[in-house]
Design a protein around this motif. Structure first.
Motif, short mmCIF file in Angstrom:
data_model
loop_
_atom_site.label_atom_id
_atom_site.label_comp_id
_atom_site.label_asym_id
_atom_site.label_seq_id
_atom_site.Cartn_x
_atom_site.Cartn_y
_atom_site.Cartn_z
N HIS A 62 0.82 -1.21 0.00
CA HIS A 62 0.00 0.00 0.00
C HIS A 62 0.86 1.26 0.00
O HIS A 62 0.73 2.15 0.86
N THR A 63 1.74 1.33 -0.98
CA THR A 63 2.61 2.49 -1.16
C THR A 63 3.20 2.39 -2.57
O THR A 63 2.83 1.51 -3.34
N ASP A 64 4.11 3.29 -2.91
CA ASP A 64 4.73 3.24 -4.23
C ASP A 64 6.07 2.52 -4.15
O ASP A 64 6.41 1.90 -3.13
N THR A 65 6.85 2.59 -5.24
CA THR A 65 8.11 1.85 -5.29
C THR A 65 9.07 2.30 -4.20
O THR A 65 9.65 1.47 -3.48
N SER A 66 9.24 3.61 -4.05
CA SER A 66 10.15 4.12 -3.02
C SER A 66 9.68 3.72 -1.63
O SER A 66 10.48 3.33 -0.77
N GLY A 67 8.38 3.80 -1.42
CA GLY A 67 7.83 3.43 -0.13
C GLY A 67 8.01 1.96 0.18
O GLY A 67 8.32 1.59 1.31
N THR A 68 7.81 1.12 -0.83
CA THR A 68 7.97 -0.32 -0.62
C THR A 68 9.40 -0.66 -0.22
O THR A 68 9.64 -1.46 0.69
N LYS A 69 10.36 -0.03 -0.88
CA LYS A 69 11.77 -0.26 -0.53
C LYS A 69 12.04 0.19 0.91
O LYS A 69 12.76 -0.49 1.66
N LYS A 70 11.43 1.30 1.30
CA LYS A 70 11.63 1.81 2.66
C LYS A 70 11.01 0.86 3.69
O LYS A 70 11.61 0.59 4.74
N VAL A 71 9.82 0.37 3.39
CA VAL A 71 9.16 -0.54 4.32
C VAL A 71 9.98 -1.82 4.51
O VAL A 71 10.17 -2.30 5.64
N ILE A 72 10.49 -2.37 3.42
CA ILE A 72 11.28 -3.60 3.52
C ILE A 72 12.56 -3.34 4.31
O ILE A 72 13.00 -4.19 5.10
N SER A 73 13.16 -2.16 4.14
CA SER A 73 14.36 -1.84 4.92
C SER A 73 14.02 -1.71 6.41
O SER A 73 14.83 -2.07 7.28
N GLU A 74 12.82 -1.21 6.72
CA GLU A 74 12.39 -1.12 8.10
C GLU A 74 12.13 -2.51 8.70
O GLU A 74 12.48 -2.78 9.86
N ILE A 75 11.53 -3.40 7.91
CA ILE A 75 11.35 -4.78 8.37
C ILE A 75 12.70 -5.42 8.68
O ILE A 75 12.88 -6.05 9.73
N GLU A 76 13.64 -5.23 7.78
CA GLU A 76 14.99 -5.78 7.99
C GLU A 76 15.62 -5.20 9.26
O GLU A 76 16.24 -5.92 10.05
N ARG A 77 15.42 -3.91 9.48
CA ARG A 77 16.03 -3.25 10.64
C ARG A 77 15.49 -3.80 11.95
O ARG A 77 16.25 -4.05 12.90
N VAL A 78 14.18 -4.00 12.05
CA VAL A 78 13.59 -4.39 13.33
C VAL A 78 13.66 -5.90 13.57
O VAL A 78 13.45 -6.35 14.71
N LEU A 79 13.98 -6.69 12.54
CA LEU A 79 14.13 -8.12 12.71
C LEU A 79 15.50 -8.47 13.29
O LEU A 79 16.51 -7.88 12.93
N LYS A 80 15.53 -9.46 14.14
CA LYS A 80 16.79 -10.02 14.60
C LYS A 80 17.44 -10.80 13.46
O LYS A 80 16.76 -11.28 12.55
#
Length: 218
Positions: free
Chosen positions: A112-130
């Protein structure tokens, strides 16, 4: 990057969104066997998966951009006497520390975002995951009618603005193919990607396709 916009749940038939999806039964068993305890429900909606995982004994955090969804989940958790950390927030900037979670479920939310937003969301998922933590998520497929044939306004080469009447009208939707997914999740070991065609739902023909992705942070 487009501004994030949540579902207008007041306009939705809420009944289907109160029942856990089949996938989470498998995930709960798998993650318990792996010794995972802390799960983030990213884009929790009305809270069906947060409630499910909490009932299975996980320590659950939930976040959504919709006031309605967050308030609904708070009332539901209170009724069920479940301790769930529930926050109102945007998936492109998660209010959690690095390496906070063993696993993240993001079901029909990160598109539910654009290309830039999707990349940012995935980077946030990576950041908060152990390290070694798992993500399970879904993404809209470029083979779907909404992307390939509907003629909706295009935001970028991967994103259209949904114009169909309903709770997600005017919400951007990012669409991917398998190559896009491998590129977006390059910092994850991909266990499995499924491409599902929902061709009939409740006796009505559909042309709605999604990818379901299970990956582990390297």
């Amino acid at each position: 990057m487009v501004d994030s916009k949540g579902w207008e749940w007041e306009k939705a038939n809420q009944s289907p969104w109160l029942t856990p999806t089949d996938d989470v039964y498998y995930l709960a068993n798998k993650w318990l066997e792996l010794g995972f305890k802390k799960v983030l429900d990213l884009g929790a909606g009305l809270g069906r998966h947060s409630i499910f995982f909490a009932q299975k004994g996980f320590k659950v955090s939930a976040i959504d951009i919709s006031d309605y969804g967050v308030n609904h989940l708070k009332e539901w958790a209170k009724k069920e006497n479940l301790d769930i950390d529930i926050k109102l927030g945007d998936m492109i900037s998660l209010p959690y520390a690095d390496n906070s979670f063993d696993c993240v479920i993001a079901y029909h939310s990160i598109s539910h975002t654009d290309t830039s937003g999707t990349k940012k969301v995935i980077s946030e998922i990576e950041r908060v995951l152990k390290q070694g933590g798992e993500v399970y998520t879904s993404m809209c497929s470029k083979e779907s009618w909404e992307f390939a044939k509907a003629g909706y306004p295009q935001i970028d080469e991967n994103t259209v603005l949904n114009k169909e009447d309903g709770p997600d009208k005017d919400v951007p939707h990012f669409y991917a193919n398998s190559d896009d997914i491998l590129d977006l999740f390059h910092n994850f070991d991909i266990e499995r990607v499924r491409h599902i065609d929902y061709c009939v739902i409740d006796n009505e023909k559909q042309d709605s396709k999604y990818y379901y992705i299970n990956g582990r942070k390297k």
